[in-house]
Design an enzyme around this catalytic site. Structure first.
Site, PDB file in Angstrom:
ATOM      1  N   SER A 224       2.760  -2.237  -3.503  1.00 16.98           N
ATOM      2  CA  SER A 224       2.267  -3.497  -4.297  1.00 16.98           C
ATOM      3  C   SER A 224       2.698  -4.814  -5.674  1.00 16.98           C
ATOM      4  O   SER A 224       4.492  -4.199  -5.447  1.00 16.98           O
ATOM      5  CB  SER A 224       1.065  -3.149  -5.363  1.00 16.98           C
TER       6      SER A 224
ATOM      7  N   TYR B  54      -1.796   2.808 -12.490  1.00 14.61           N
ATOM      8  CA  TYR B  54      -1.966   1.192 -11.397  1.00 14.61           C
ATOM      9  C   TYR B  54      -0.411   1.095 -11.023  1.00 14.61           C
ATOM     10  O   TYR B  54       0.043   0.995 -10.048  1.00 14.61           O
ATOM     11  CB  TYR B  54      -3.155   0.322 -11.150  1.00 14.61           C
TER      12      TYR B  54
END
Length: 256
Positions: A143, A156
């Site tokens: 990501s 995350y």
């Protein structure tokens, strides 16, 4: 001839979103596809979409955070189609947006278990099989949060930075044995996960597109299909000199 004609591809987390688009793209480009997800209904829907377009696919339910289930997934994939040429480790969760010092430990543990441990377990099992099959190509879903930080998303961010690290190490260790490993780093993509993050951030006061489109220099968020194009290309022989990369696909987000 498609980019991956005659190959077998595994896509985890392919019951929806980027994973589903990737599985459909693999099939459209000639691969036989192993669809995997914890959500059986979503996974079966993806298989039906592929079969409707005359592709070949099978669904295998698996939780990537559980070692035995990952091993069984690879074994069943090979049982179904004979070998494993391509893999996309897409399964992941976003968790809760919470300030760093208030992050619940269970939120941290679950995100790390799925996103990082899950990718690690899948890489181990996939590489073992690809060594038997004479090589292969793997794409991990990181990501832009694997390249920069995002307030409120520490677990995350940590998990996706870890995915980029695992990618580099696996690529270094197995490149000479014919296995390429890359990671892609999507920015805002039109998925349920992005909707969840936008809802948590704004309480639903504005739409995901209203919040996220202006943050990307290209002027909009991306689509799962755009991400799938990159994943399948990376798994194809057209990307034969690409390995160990952490590639943004983010409409210019991290260039800011």
């Amino acid at each position: 001839m498609g980019m991956v004609s005659g190959k077998t591809a595994l896509v985890t987390g392919s019951g929806a979103g980027i994973g589903r688009a990737t599985a459909v793209k693999f099939a459209a480009e000639g691969a036989k596809v192993v669809v995997s997800d914890v959500n059986a209904e979503g996974g079966e829907e993806t298989v039906a979409m592929i079969e409707k377009q005359d592709g070949k696919a099978v669904f295998i339910k698996a939780d990537v955070a559980v070692s035995d289930e990952v091993d069984a997934l690879i074994a069943k994939a090979v049982e179904s189609f004979g070998r494993l040429d391509c893999a996309c480790n897409n399964a992941g969760i976003e968790g809760k947006i919470v300030p760093f010092i208030e992050q619940p430990l269970d939120n941290f543990d679950r995100i790390i278990a799925v996103n990082l441990r899950g990718t690690f377990l899948c890489l181990q099992a996939e590489i073992r099989q690809m060594l038997k099959d004479g090589g292969g190509a793997i794409v991990n879903l990181a990501s832009v949060a694997g390249l920069i930080g995002f307030p409120g998303l520490a677990p995350y961010v940590a998990s996706k930075h870890g995915v980029n690290g695992l990618t580099k190490n696996a690529a270094l260790e197995y490149g000479k044995q014919g296995i390429r490993v890359n990671a892609i780093c999507p920015g805002g993509i039109d998925t349920r996960m992005l909707d969840s993050l936008a809802e948590q951030s704004t309480g639903g006061e504005i739409t995901t597109r209203e919040m996220m489109d202006p943050l990307h220099p290209i002027g909009r968020i991306g689509t799962p299909e755009e991400v799938a194009e990159l994943i399948v290309w990376l798994c194809s022989d057209r990307a034969s000199f690409v390995t160990g990369a952490n590639i943004p696909i983010d409409g210019g987000f991290v260039a800011q």
